[in-house]
Scaffold this active site. Structure first.
Site, PDB file in Angstrom:
ATOM      1  N   MET A   1     -51.725 -14.485  25.577  1.00 47.29           N
ATOM      2  CA  MET A   1     -52.662 -15.289  26.379  1.00 47.29           C
ATOM      3  C   MET A   1     -53.815 -14.442  26.869  1.00 47.29           C
ATOM      4  O   MET A   1     -53.566 -13.350  27.416  1.00 47.29           O
ATOM      5  CB  MET A   1     -51.955 -15.852  27.603  1.00 47.29           C
ATOM      6  CG  MET A   1     -50.889 -16.838  27.268  1.00 47.29           C
ATOM      7  SD  MET A   1     -51.526 -18.478  27.422  1.00 47.29           S
ATOM      8  CE  MET A   1     -50.620 -18.983  28.838  1.00 47.29           C
TER       9      MET A   1
ATOM     10  N   CYS B   1     -41.714 -17.192  26.407  1.00 41.17           N
ATOM     11  CA  CYS B   1     -42.592 -16.821  27.513  1.00 41.17           C
ATOM     12  C   CYS B   1     -41.892 -17.104  28.845  1.00 41.17           C
ATOM     13  O   CYS B   1     -41.438 -18.217  29.081  1.00 41.17           O
ATOM     14  CB  CYS B   1     -43.867 -17.644  27.387  1.00 41.17           C
ATOM     15  SG  CYS B   1     -45.131 -17.099  28.473  1.00 41.17           S
TER      16      CYS B   1
ATOM     17  N   ASN C   1     -39.708  -8.269  17.171  1.00 40.20           N
ATOM     18  CA  ASN C   1     -40.844  -8.029  18.072  1.00 40.20           C
ATOM     19  C   ASN C   1     -40.358  -7.280  19.315  1.00 40.20           C
ATOM     20  O   ASN C   1     -39.235  -7.455  19.746  1.00 40.20           O
ATOM     21  CB  ASN C   1     -41.468  -9.384  18.459  1.00 40.20           C
ATOM     22  CG  ASN C   1     -42.447  -9.271  19.627  1.00 40.20           C
ATOM     23  OD1 ASN C   1     -42.225  -9.851  20.694  1.00 40.20           O
ATOM     24  ND2 ASN C   1     -43.520  -8.540  19.450  1.00 40.20           N
ATOM     25  N   GLY C   2     -41.253  -6.470  19.862  1.00 41.63           N
ATOM     26  CA  GLY C   2     -40.976  -5.796  21.133  1.00 41.63           C
ATOM     27  C   GLY C   2     -41.058  -4.283  21.028  1.00 41.63           C
ATOM     28  O   GLY C   2     -40.241  -3.665  20.339  1.00 41.63           O
ATOM     29  N   GLY C   3     -42.068  -3.704  21.670  1.00 39.36           N
ATOM     30  CA  GLY C   3     -42.144  -2.253  21.815  1.00 39.36           C
ATOM     31  C   GLY C   3     -42.468  -1.472  20.556  1.00 39.36           C
ATOM     32  O   GLY C   3     -42.271  -0.256  20.528  1.00 39.36           O
TER      33      GLY C   3
ATOM     34  N   GLY D   1     -47.496  -6.694  19.388  1.00 38.04           N
ATOM     35  CA  GLY D   1     -48.303  -7.295  20.446  1.00 38.04           C
ATOM     36  C   GLY D   1     -49.268  -6.300  21.054  1.00 38.04           C
ATOM     37  O   GLY D   1     -50.340  -6.028  20.510  1.00 38.04           O
ATOM     38  N   ARG D   2     -48.878  -5.693  22.167  1.00 44.28           N
ATOM     39  CA  ARG D   2     -49.802  -4.891  22.965  1.00 44.28           C
ATOM     40  C   ARG D   2     -50.476  -3.777  22.176  1.00 44.28           C
ATOM     41  O   ARG D   2     -51.669  -3.527  22.348  1.00 44.28           O
ATOM     42  CB  ARG D   2     -49.060  -4.323  24.187  1.00 44.28           C
ATOM     43  CG  ARG D   2     -48.768  -5.403  25.202  1.00 44.28           C
ATOM     44  CD  ARG D   2     -47.694  -4.993  26.167  1.00 44.28           C
ATOM     45  NE  ARG D   2     -46.374  -4.934  25.538  1.00 44.28           N
ATOM     46  CZ  ARG D   2     -45.261  -4.696  26.186  1.00 44.28           C
ATOM     47  NH1 ARG D   2     -45.301  -4.465  27.484  1.00 44.28           N
ATOM     48  NH2 ARG D   2     -44.103  -4.678  25.551  1.00 44.28           N
TER      49      ARG D   2
HETATM   50  C1  LIG Z   1     -51.188 -10.328  27.889  1.00 50.44           C
HETATM   51  C2  LIG Z   1     -50.012 -10.909  27.150  1.00 50.44           C
HETATM   52  C3  LIG Z   1     -49.938 -12.268  26.928  1.00 50.44           C
HETATM   53  C4  LIG Z   1     -48.862 -12.826  26.224  1.00 50.44           C
HETATM   54  N1  LIG Z   1     -48.867 -14.164  25.932  1.00 50.44           N
HETATM   55  C5  LIG Z   1     -47.903 -14.674  25.129  1.00 50.44           C
HETATM   56  C6  LIG Z   1     -47.985 -16.008  24.646  1.00 50.44           C
HETATM   57  O1  LIG Z   1     -48.950 -16.732  24.901  1.00 50.44           O
HETATM   58  N2  LIG Z   1     -46.967 -16.458  23.879  1.00 50.44           N
HETATM   59  C7  LIG Z   1     -45.893 -15.664  23.537  1.00 50.44           C
HETATM   60  O2  LIG Z   1     -44.998 -16.107  22.816  1.00 50.44           O
HETATM   61  N3  LIG Z   1     -45.811 -14.395  23.963  1.00 50.44           N
HETATM   62  C8  LIG Z   1     -46.800 -13.887  24.720  1.00 50.44           C
HETATM   63  N4  LIG Z   1     -46.764 -12.566  25.066  1.00 50.44           N
HETATM   64  C9  LIG Z   1     -45.648 -11.727  24.580  1.00 50.44           C
HETATM   65  C10 LIG Z   1     -46.013 -11.082  23.235  1.00 50.44           C
HETATM   66  O3  LIG Z   1     -46.219 -12.065  22.251  1.00 50.44           O
HETATM   67  C11 LIG Z   1     -44.887 -10.136  22.768  1.00 50.44           C
HETATM   68  O4  LIG Z   1     -43.726 -10.891  22.577  1.00 50.44           O
HETATM   69  C12 LIG Z   1     -44.598  -9.031  23.786  1.00 50.44           C
HETATM   70  O5  LIG Z   1     -45.797  -8.436  24.265  1.00 50.44           O
HETATM   71  C13 LIG Z   1     -43.708  -7.943  23.178  1.00 50.44           C
HETATM   72  O6  LIG Z   1     -44.317  -7.353  22.072  1.00 50.44           O
HETATM   73  P1  LIG Z   1     -45.053  -5.903  22.177  1.00 50.44           P
HETATM   74  O7  LIG Z   1     -44.086  -4.969  22.826  1.00 50.44           O
HETATM   75  O8  LIG Z   1     -45.389  -5.528  20.770  1.00 50.44           O
HETATM   76  O9  LIG Z   1     -46.255  -6.105  23.048  1.00 50.44           O
HETATM   77  C14 LIG Z   1     -47.818 -11.991  25.764  1.00 50.44           C
HETATM   78  C15 LIG Z   1     -47.904 -10.616  25.994  1.00 50.44           C
HETATM   79  C16 LIG Z   1     -48.990 -10.065  26.669  1.00 50.44           C
HETATM   80  C17 LIG Z   1     -49.078  -8.565  26.859  1.00 50.44           C
END
Ligand SMILES: Cc1cc2nc3c(=O)[nH]c(=O)nc-3n(C[C@H](O)[C@H](O)[C@H](O)COP(=O)(O)O)c2cc1C
Length: 340
Positions: free
Chosen positions: A22, A103, A214-216, A236-237
């Site tokens: 988001m 979420c 997914n995750g980290g 993600g991040r």
């Molecule tokens: C700013 C932000 C907004 C997010 N918004 C959503 C979203 O709209 N829908 C969703 O399924 N996950 C959302 N997530 C979670 C990410 O999709 C992802 O599952 C989570 O960050 C873990 O992955 P990562 O460690 O690679 O960041 C959001 C994460 C962040 C940081």
């Protein structure tokens, strides 16, 4: 009139995707991300069914044709509304639709959206069934490995099996539980420990399903490790803060990594076009701050573009030239040292 992007193609390479985020994975970020890699699958931010039905499809569904392959993530739990929005997404040209069951925010729990739905596998199955019936594009689910007092592998498996009974074959699993009371959404992305083994086991026990982890995940090497166990890796991040990672992922397709300055050359006409449409410059520049992440120019670039420092497109062009000149000086210096 917004152009409808109806060159839908079936996505058949799920190895790398950029997570829905988001306020982050806006169409401007996605256009930028696509310049690093033509193949990674891009997800939109979550859009609720209410926003699409009552807030205007143009505003919430619009995307650039360059963004394919692109998946719309929906938030909702009303099967009819989800079906309506999924059909709109198909007509709009999205390649797939994904339902958010991961979420954890309070705001979405109150409307029965996101991770709280893991406690209601039958309702999720009903939603997915209704969405699938409305369209011919695939419908997928993004979920957690558990929530609150539903934390065991067996309970996640029950959730996946219940939803898979509808014919849904693609699950993206954030390898952490979500604590719905007491942790903020940000903490829910950091505090519960990652349990990658649960996701690997899911793939082992349900080989016919497409399972994405997914995750980290932060590097190409980590990604390759995960790909030994699962079908895909969602990032993600790190894809946001360090988008060049997507260029490094090009190795999976034997693609040559593009040059950062060439990427900006391709980005500039887009920025011109968006500004001409009336978009404030800052809503675009905030997504490109990570371009030089991990390089000596990273801080200068961020400073030049953030905090309202870039007021005109000229300021961006100057920032590019400054970084380019600084890098050239560093290179010359290193070369001179080697000659000594
Ligand atoms: C700013 C932000 C907004 C997010 N918004 C959503 C979203 O709209 N829908 C969703 O399924 N996950 C959302 N997530 C979670 C990410 O999709 C992802 O599952 C989570 O960050 C873990 O992955 P990562 O460690 O690679 O960041 C959001 C994460 C962040 C940081």
């Amino acid at each position: 009139m917004t152009e409808i992007n109806n060159n839908v193609e079936k996505i058949n390479d799920f190895r790398i995707s950029v997570a829905p985020m988001m306020d982050w994975t806006t169409k401007d970020y996605r256009f930028f991300a696509r310049l690093f890699n033509p193949n990674v699958v891009l997800y939109t931010e979550m859009v609720t069914t209410g926003a699409i039905i009552y807030g205007g499809a143009n505003r919430h569904l619009d995307f650039n044709k360059e963004e394919h392959p692109i998946v719309l993530q929906l938030g909702g739990s009303n099967p009819q509304e989800l079906a309506t929005c999924t059909k709109m997404a198909e007509d709009w040209g999205y390649d797939e639709v994904n339902l958010n069951v991961g979420c954890p925010s309070d705001r979405v729990q109150n409307n029965k959206i996101g991770a709280c739905l893991m406690a209601e596998p039958n309702l999720v199955a009903e939603c997915i069934h209704s969405m699938q019936k409305a369209v011919s594009i695939p419908v997928t689910v993004k979920h957690r490995i558990g929530i609150d007092d539903m934390q065991s592998y067996e309970e996640m498996l029950h959730f996946v099996d219940t939803v898979a009974a509808t014919g849904c074959t693609h699950f993206i699993v954030h390898a952490r539980i979500a604590i719905l009371q007491g942790l903020s959404p940000k903490e829910n992305r950091e505090v519960p420990p990652l349990r990658y083994e649960d996701v690997y086991r899911l793939k082992q026990e349900r080989r016919h399903l497409t399972i994405e982890i997914n995750g980290g995940i932060k590097t190409f090497d980590e990604t390759q490790q995960h790909l030994q166990h699962v079908d895909g890796v969602m990032i993600g991040r790190e894809a946001y803060h360090n988008p060049y990672l997507l260029a490094e992922m090009g190795q999976l397709w034997n693609l040559e990594a593009p040059d950062r300055f060439e990427i900006m050359q391709q980005m500039m006409p887009y920025i011109h076009q968006r500004v001409a449409e009336g978009a404030p410059l800052s809503i675009i520049t905030r997504h490109i701050l990570g371009l030089f992440q991990n390089l000596p120019g990273a801080r200068k670039w961020r400073q030049a573009l953030s905090g309202g420092n870039a007021k005109t497109i000229n300021d961006i062009e100057n920032a590019i030239q400054n970084i380019q000149a600084a890098m050239q000086r560093t290179e010359d210096y290193i070369r001179a040292q080697k000659c000594d």
